[in-house]
Design an enzyme around this catalytic site. Structure first.
Site, PDB file in Angstrom:
ATOM      1  N   LYS A  78       1.491  -6.591  13.684  1.00 55.09           N
ATOM      2  CA  LYS A  78       2.421  -5.519  13.305  1.00 55.09           C
ATOM      3  C   LYS A  78       1.721  -4.165  13.406  1.00 55.09           C
ATOM      4  O   LYS A  78       2.251  -3.220  13.973  1.00 55.09           O
ATOM      5  CB  LYS A  78       2.907  -5.757  11.870  1.00 55.09           C
ATOM      6  CG  LYS A  78       3.602  -4.563  11.251  1.00 55.09           C
ATOM      7  CD  LYS A  78       4.052  -4.816   9.838  1.00 55.09           C
ATOM      8  CE  LYS A  78       3.039  -4.487   8.773  1.00 55.09           C
ATOM      9  NZ  LYS A  78       2.778  -3.057   8.543  1.00 55.09           N
ATOM     10  N   ASN A  79       0.511  -4.088  12.853  1.00 54.25           N
ATOM     11  CA  ASN A  79      -0.162  -2.782  12.793  1.00 54.25           C
ATOM     12  C   ASN A  79      -0.684  -2.307  14.145  1.00 54.25           C
ATOM     13  O   ASN A  79      -1.047  -1.141  14.286  1.00 54.25           O
ATOM     14  CB  ASN A  79      -1.297  -2.812  11.764  1.00 54.25           C
ATOM     15  CG  ASN A  79      -0.757  -2.771  10.343  1.00 54.25           C
ATOM     16  OD1 ASN A  79       0.448  -2.669  10.139  1.00 54.25           O
ATOM     17  ND2 ASN A  79      -1.646  -2.862   9.367  1.00 54.25           N
ATOM     18  N   CYS A  84       4.305   5.779  -2.035  1.00 55.67           N
ATOM     19  CA  CYS A  84       4.738   4.394  -2.126  1.00 55.67           C
ATOM     20  C   CYS A  84       3.943   3.754  -3.241  1.00 55.67           C
ATOM     21  O   CYS A  84       3.061   4.380  -3.820  1.00 55.67           O
ATOM     22  CB  CYS A  84       4.607   3.658  -0.809  1.00 55.67           C
ATOM     23  SG  CYS A  84       2.951   3.269  -0.345  1.00 55.67           S
ATOM     24  N   ARG A  90      -0.511   8.311  -0.690  1.00 54.39           N
ATOM     25  CA  ARG A  90      -0.504   8.194   0.767  1.00 54.39           C
ATOM     26  C   ARG A  90      -0.022   9.456   1.481  1.00 54.39           C
ATOM     27  O   ARG A  90       1.012   9.449   2.163  1.00 54.39           O
ATOM     28  CB  ARG A  90       0.310   6.974   1.208  1.00 54.39           C
ATOM     29  CG  ARG A  90      -0.292   5.701   0.681  1.00 54.39           C
ATOM     30  CD  ARG A  90       0.368   4.486   1.230  1.00 54.39           C
ATOM     31  NE  ARG A  90      -0.110   4.124   2.556  1.00 54.39           N
ATOM     32  CZ  ARG A  90       0.235   3.013   3.173  1.00 54.39           C
ATOM     33  NH1 ARG A  90       1.052   2.177   2.595  1.00 54.39           N
ATOM     34  NH2 ARG A  90      -0.234   2.749   4.368  1.00 54.39           N
ATOM     35  N   ASP A 147      -5.966  -4.829   3.219  1.00 54.73           N
ATOM     36  CA  ASP A 147      -4.758  -5.652   3.378  1.00 54.73           C
ATOM     37  C   ASP A 147      -4.997  -7.127   3.033  1.00 54.73           C
ATOM     38  O   ASP A 147      -4.068  -7.933   3.080  1.00 54.73           O
ATOM     39  CB  ASP A 147      -4.216  -5.533   4.815  1.00 54.73           C
ATOM     40  CG  ASP A 147      -3.543  -4.182   5.037  1.00 54.73           C
ATOM     41  OD1 ASP A 147      -3.356  -3.432   4.061  1.00 54.73           O
ATOM     42  OD2 ASP A 147      -3.211  -3.869   6.202  1.00 54.73           O
ATOM     43  N   ARG A 168       8.937  -7.570   5.962  1.00 54.67           N
ATOM     44  CA  ARG A 168       8.480  -6.381   6.702  1.00 54.67           C
ATOM     45  C   ARG A 168       7.326  -6.716   7.641  1.00 54.67           C
ATOM     46  O   ARG A 168       7.175  -6.090   8.684  1.00 54.67           O
ATOM     47  CB  ARG A 168       7.984  -5.318   5.724  1.00 54.67           C
ATOM     48  CG  ARG A 168       9.055  -4.513   5.070  1.00 54.67           C
ATOM     49  CD  ARG A 168       8.433  -3.369   4.319  1.00 54.67           C
ATOM     50  NE  ARG A 168       7.468  -2.676   5.171  1.00 54.67           N
ATOM     51  CZ  ARG A 168       6.504  -1.889   4.716  1.00 54.67           C
ATOM     52  NH1 ARG A 168       6.375  -1.675   3.438  1.00 54.67           N
ATOM     53  NH2 ARG A 168       5.678  -1.298   5.556  1.00 54.67           N
TER      54      ARG A 168
HETATM   55  C1  UD1 Z   1      -2.992   1.602   7.816  1.00 55.33           C
HETATM   56  C2  UD1 Z   1      -2.272   0.271   7.839  1.00 55.33           C
HETATM   57  C3  UD1 Z   1      -2.281  -0.367   6.450  1.00 55.33           C
HETATM   58  C4  UD1 Z   1      -3.715  -0.471   5.932  1.00 55.33           C
HETATM   59  C5  UD1 Z   1      -4.409   0.881   6.021  1.00 55.33           C
HETATM   60  C6  UD1 Z   1      -5.876   0.815   5.653  1.00 55.33           C
HETATM   61  C7  UD1 Z   1      -0.609   0.508   9.575  1.00 55.33           C
HETATM   62  C8  UD1 Z   1       0.828   0.666   9.927  1.00 55.33           C
HETATM   63  N1  UD1 Z   1      -0.898   0.489   8.281  1.00 55.33           N
HETATM   64  O1  UD1 Z   1      -2.280   2.471   6.936  1.00 55.33           O
HETATM   65  O2  UD1 Z   1      -1.716  -1.683   6.551  1.00 55.33           O
HETATM   66  O3  UD1 Z   1      -3.683  -0.881   4.581  1.00 55.33           O
HETATM   67  O4  UD1 Z   1      -4.321   1.411   7.365  1.00 55.33           O
HETATM   68  O5  UD1 Z   1      -6.546  -0.095   6.463  1.00 55.33           O
HETATM   69  O6  UD1 Z   1      -1.458   0.356  10.438  1.00 55.33           O
HETATM   70  N2  UD1 Z   1      -5.055   9.387   3.589  1.00 55.33           N
HETATM   71  C9  UD1 Z   1      -4.959  10.706   3.196  1.00 55.33           C
HETATM   72  N3  UD1 Z   1      -4.367  11.580   4.053  1.00 55.33           N
HETATM   73  C10 UD1 Z   1      -3.885  11.208   5.272  1.00 55.33           C
HETATM   74  C11 UD1 Z   1      -3.995   9.865   5.660  1.00 55.33           C
HETATM   75  C12 UD1 Z   1      -4.587   8.963   4.794  1.00 55.33           C
HETATM   76  O7  UD1 Z   1      -5.397  11.072   2.102  1.00 55.33           O
HETATM   77  O8  UD1 Z   1      -3.373  12.062   6.010  1.00 55.33           O
HETATM   78  C13 UD1 Z   1      -5.707   8.391   2.672  1.00 55.33           C
HETATM   79  C14 UD1 Z   1      -4.743   7.286   2.229  1.00 55.33           C
HETATM   80  O9  UD1 Z   1      -3.992   7.669   1.099  1.00 55.33           O
HETATM   81  C15 UD1 Z   1      -5.710   6.148   1.947  1.00 55.33           C
HETATM   82  C16 UD1 Z   1      -6.807   6.340   3.004  1.00 55.33           C
HETATM   83  O10 UD1 Z   1      -6.698   7.723   3.413  1.00 55.33           O
HETATM   84  O11 UD1 Z   1      -6.261   6.292   0.666  1.00 55.33           O
HETATM   85  C17 UD1 Z   1      -6.703   5.448   4.220  1.00 55.33           C
HETATM   86  O12 UD1 Z   1      -5.380   5.476   4.719  1.00 55.33           O
HETATM   87  P1  UD1 Z   1      -5.054   5.211   6.262  1.00 55.33           P
HETATM   88  O13 UD1 Z   1      -6.237   4.561   6.902  1.00 55.33           O
HETATM   89  O14 UD1 Z   1      -4.537   6.457   6.858  1.00 55.33           O
HETATM   90  O15 UD1 Z   1      -3.891   4.129   6.128  1.00 55.33           O
HETATM   91  P2  UD1 Z   1      -2.543   4.041   6.979  1.00 55.33           P
HETATM   92  O16 UD1 Z   1      -2.779   4.479   8.370  1.00 55.33           O
HETATM   93  O17 UD1 Z   1      -1.443   4.677   6.206  1.00 55.33           O
END
Ligand code: UD1
Length: 419
Positions: A22-23, A118, A123, A307, A399
């Protein structure tokens, strides 16, 4: 609302096939917005988040032809695509933010809803916005929307991410593919799903090179017609490995390259699982007694994935002795703890560390799902509980896990979906 009834404890035995990731599919599908020519994406998992992304692409003007089994999508973009992603679409899936990079890069404007918080934490998307701004995107936040535009093509530059982010790395890579000149991204996330995305883009004519956490992208004018098969889902594979370890299982996991979950396999071997890996399958036998691991910490790849944190917590509940799990990626990812306590788990939380007593005798109970991975952890716990467990709100599971009850039934779990 659908719920699961699981009658435990169950023995796990047999074969399971891992679906597409999915990711990895989500950013790859978002990146198809860069194309003028048709793109064919194979091995998509049949899960709700993929439908959401396909609906989002359709709402932007893409024509999507699905194969009969819905695992292959042919995507053909219009000349004039729309660039608006509404709240009603984005709110159901945070991954929708991945269309911002390609829209701004290809069409130089976009209005997209802010994803909002969420259950697992705030996030934010600030790293996405800052990186795209460095590439030339101008934006303002208004009424819950990101209003973004650029003066023509984005322009390559150097971006050093302040923190490793999967989504921000993906959005920036996709955007930089059609930018003028060279982009250098530093401190990138290097999750296998991101490598799958760059393999797909390179196959289509993009010029992307990796060196450790540095990604170099030379912009090209357009991408070529391509067919690409998405990698298998490492979190699904990891979940089944944990299931077999937890339930004294004897499981063959097919369709999956074990190299991608080397860290997880090492951990499960420490716990006592007997694991044999070959090119495209894993044979795993659960131990009689599960050994506790003193300190488990989630980390970016190649560390233990966040995850898989909830699933590993269930495993540590059944281990002999005390253990601890520290969640270092998300601020509030212990929603499953209160539910596991309803089954009899003894877990204490202090800041971002959970201390788990071990030796738990789970007794079946009625449970509530909170997010995707927490829900699958509850399923695993119910599998090793005595008696009936009901798991509510399983739409979270739909999902991200393809037909999970069918896969579980096939390997011996007494599970029923109640409508
Ligand atoms: C992706 C995965 C999710 C997984 C996560 C971490 C997908 C669709 N989802 O989520 O399943 O749990 O990686 O491996 O691939 N952050 C900020 N600002 C930003 C972006 C992130 O502060 O602009 C923080 C987030 O709140 C979190 C951390 O950075 O604490 C890592 O998040 P991120 O790696 O961006 O996760 P996702 O891409 O949302």
């Amino acid at each position: 609302m659908d719920k699961f009834l699981i009658n435990g404890p169950c023995k796990i035995k047999g074969n399971v096939s891992i679906s597409g990731s999915k990711n990895a599919s989500l950013p790859i599908l978002a990146a198809t917005l860069l194309f003028d020519k048709p793109v064919v994406i194979k091995n998509l998992p049949r899960v709700r988040d993929i439908n959401t992304m396909l609906n989002l692409l359709k709402s932007l003007g893409s024509k999507i032809i699905l194969s009969r089994d819905k695992k292959t999508a042919k995507i053909i973009n219009k000349k004039n695509m729309k660039t608006f992603a509404s709240y009603s679409l984005v709110k159901t899936m945070r991954g929708s933010i991945l269309v911002l990079g390609p829209l701004i890069s290809k069409y130089h404007k976009s209005k997209i809803s802010l994803p909002g918080g969420c259950l697992i934490g705030a996030r934010p998307v600030n790293y996405h916005l800052t990186a795209l701004k460095k590439l030339g995107m101008k934006y303002e936040l208004k009424d819950g929307y990101i209003l973004a535009k650029s003066k023509g093509k984005l322009v390559g530059t150097t971006i050093n991410f302040p923190k490793i982010s999967v989504g921000a790395t993906e959005n920036s890579i996709i955007a930089a593919c059609l930018a003028k000149g060279k982009t250098v991204l530093k401190n990138c996330a290097i999750e296998p799903e991101i490598k799958d995305l760059t393999n797909f883009l390179n196959k289509s004519g993009a010029k992307i090179k990796w060196k450790g956490r540095v990604c170099k992208i030379i912009g090209v004018n357009s991408l070529n017609e391509t067919e690409y098969s998405v990698m298998a889902d490492r979190i699904e594979a990891g979940t089944f490995c944990v299931a077999a370890t937890l339930a004294k299982g004897n499981l063959q996991i097919n369709n999956f390259n074990p190299k991608i979950i080397g860290t997880e396999i090492k951990l499960l071997k420490k716990v006592g699982a007997k694991i044999k890996s070959s090119e495209n399958k894993i044979l795993i036998k659960g131990p009689e007694k599960i050994k506790a691991i003193k300190s488990i910490k989630t980390k970016e790849f190649p560390g233990i994935p966040t995850d898989l944190q909830a699933q590993l917590m269930v495993l540590m509940c059944k281990a002999v002795g005390k253990s601890s799990i520290t969640e270092s990626i998300f601020e509030n990812r212990f929603m499953h703890v209160a539910e596991l306590q309803r089954l009899g788990a003894k877990i204490n939380i202090k800041n971002n560390t959970a201390t788990i007593e071990g030796n738990t005798k789970f007794i079946g109970a009625e449970l509530m799902s909170s997010d995707l991975r927490a829900s699958v952890a509850l399923v695993l716990a119910a599998v090793v509980s005595t008696g009936k467990s009901y798991i509510n709100r399983i739409y979270h599971l739909d999902r991200g896990y393809e037909k999970i009850e069918n896969k579980l039934k096939k390997i011996g779990v007494k599970i029923k979906r109640l409508k």
